[in-house]
Design a protein around this motif. Structure first.
Motif, PDB file in Angstrom:
ATOM      1  N   THR A  83      95.555   7.187 -30.687  1.00 59.06           N
ATOM      2  CA  THR A  83      93.919   7.485 -31.396  1.00 59.06           C
ATOM      3  C   THR A  83      93.606   6.475 -32.499  1.00 59.06           C
ATOM      4  N   PRO A  84      92.254   6.795 -33.442  1.00 54.74           N
ATOM      5  CA  PRO A  84      92.317   6.072 -34.611  1.00 54.74           C
ATOM      6  C   PRO A  84      93.675   5.823 -35.793  1.00 54.74           C
ATOM      7  N   ASP A  85      94.183   7.233 -36.001  1.00 56.13           N
ATOM      8  CA  ASP A  85      95.200   6.927 -37.088  1.00 56.13           C
ATOM      9  C   ASP A  85      96.359   6.005 -36.534  1.00 56.13           C
ATOM     10  N   GLY A  86      96.369   6.082 -35.143  1.00 52.97           N
ATOM     11  CA  GLY A  86      97.241   6.037 -34.609  1.00 52.97           C
ATOM     12  C   GLY A  86      97.589   4.064 -34.853  1.00 52.97           C
ATOM     13  N   ARG A  87      96.443   3.965 -34.326  1.00 49.31           N
ATOM     14  CA  ARG A  87      95.921   1.746 -34.397  1.00 49.31           C
ATOM     15  C   ARG A  87      95.647   1.963 -35.942  1.00 49.31           C
ATOM     16  N   ALA A  88      95.741   2.741 -36.861  1.00 46.30           N
ATOM     17  CA  ALA A  88      95.727   2.566 -38.040  1.00 46.30           C
ATOM     18  C   ALA A  88      97.556   2.146 -38.542  1.00 46.30           C
ATOM     19  N   GLU A  89      98.280   3.292 -37.977  1.00 48.20           N
ATOM     20  CA  GLU A  89      99.753   3.339 -38.099  1.00 48.20           C
ATOM     21  C   GLU A  89     100.131   2.000 -37.266  1.00 48.20           C
ATOM     22  N   LEU A  90     100.144   1.639 -36.794  1.00 45.78           N
ATOM     23  CA  LEU A  90     100.396   0.414 -35.910  1.00 45.78           C
ATOM     24  C   LEU A  90     100.227  -1.182 -36.811  1.00 45.78           C
ATOM     25  N   ALA A  91      99.189  -0.952 -37.078  1.00 43.47           N
ATOM     26  CA  ALA A  91      98.883  -1.961 -37.530  1.00 43.47           C
ATOM     27  C   ALA A  91      99.193  -2.326 -38.878  1.00 43.47           C
ATOM     28  N   GLN A  92      99.718  -1.357 -39.904  1.00 44.23           N
ATOM     29  CA  GLN A  92     100.589  -0.762 -41.173  1.00 44.23           C
ATOM     30  C   GLN A  92     101.485  -1.599 -40.505  1.00 44.23           C
ATOM     31  N   SER A  93     102.127  -1.164 -39.547  1.00 40.08           N
ATOM     32  CA  SER A  93     103.630  -0.945 -38.796  1.00 40.08           C
ATOM     33  C   SER A  93     104.095  -2.224 -38.652  1.00 40.08           C
ATOM     34  N   ARG A  94     103.253  -3.437 -38.901  1.00 40.55           N
ATOM     35  CA  ARG A  94     102.773  -4.290 -38.449  1.00 40.55           C
ATOM     36  C   ARG A  94     103.196  -5.293 -39.328  1.00 40.55           C
ATOM     37  N   GLU A  95     102.488  -5.314 -40.434  1.00 40.71           N
ATOM     38  CA  GLU A  95     102.423  -5.859 -41.749  1.00 40.71           C
ATOM     39  C   GLU A  95     103.631  -5.316 -42.067  1.00 40.71           C
TER      40      GLU A  95
END
Length: 122
Positions: A83-95
């Motif tokens: 979901t869009p929230d999942g994509r945001a979580e992934l971006a934060q996890s990468r950082e």
């Protein structure tokens, strides 16, 4: 260095979530395929009893959505997509992973490398 046959389970627990989100970033897929992608990436064999509860937690948090699709010559499969929230979580996890892994790598570097890094930071 040779690739280890197995990683400590506590390491895998810490990175499994972001790795699963990354696999789902490109396309919707089902659990068995996620397990195969994790193994192909070199993370070893992940059991369904580990993966499916994680996917359920992601679904409850709104990070993934699910959809049943008819199977080809077999039973239907539950597909997972971000979901869009999942994509945001992934971006934060990468950082966060980049920041954390850089520090762990520096700490675990050979003693001469650690000394050089400490000198650079002071």
């Amino acid at each position: 260095m040779t690739e280890p046959s197995e990683y400590p389970s506590e390491w895998l627990r810490g990175v499994l979530g972001p790795c699963v989100l990354q696999i789902l970033a490109d396309e919707a897929t089902y659990g068995y395929a996620i397990i195969g992608a994790l193994e192909a990436a070199g993370l070893g064999e992940i059991k369904g009893g580990t993966l499916y509860p994680l996917l359920t937690r992601f679904e409850k948090r709104g990070l993934v959505r699910t959809e049943w699709r008819a199977g080809e010559g077999g039973p239907g499969r539950k597909y997972f997509s971000l979901t869009p929230d999942g994509r945001a979580e992934l971006a934060q996890s990468r950082e966060q992973w980049k920041f954390f892994s850089d520090r762990v790598s520096a700490l675990l570097a050979e003693p001469t490398e650690q000394t050089d890094i400490a000198k650079e930071q002071s």
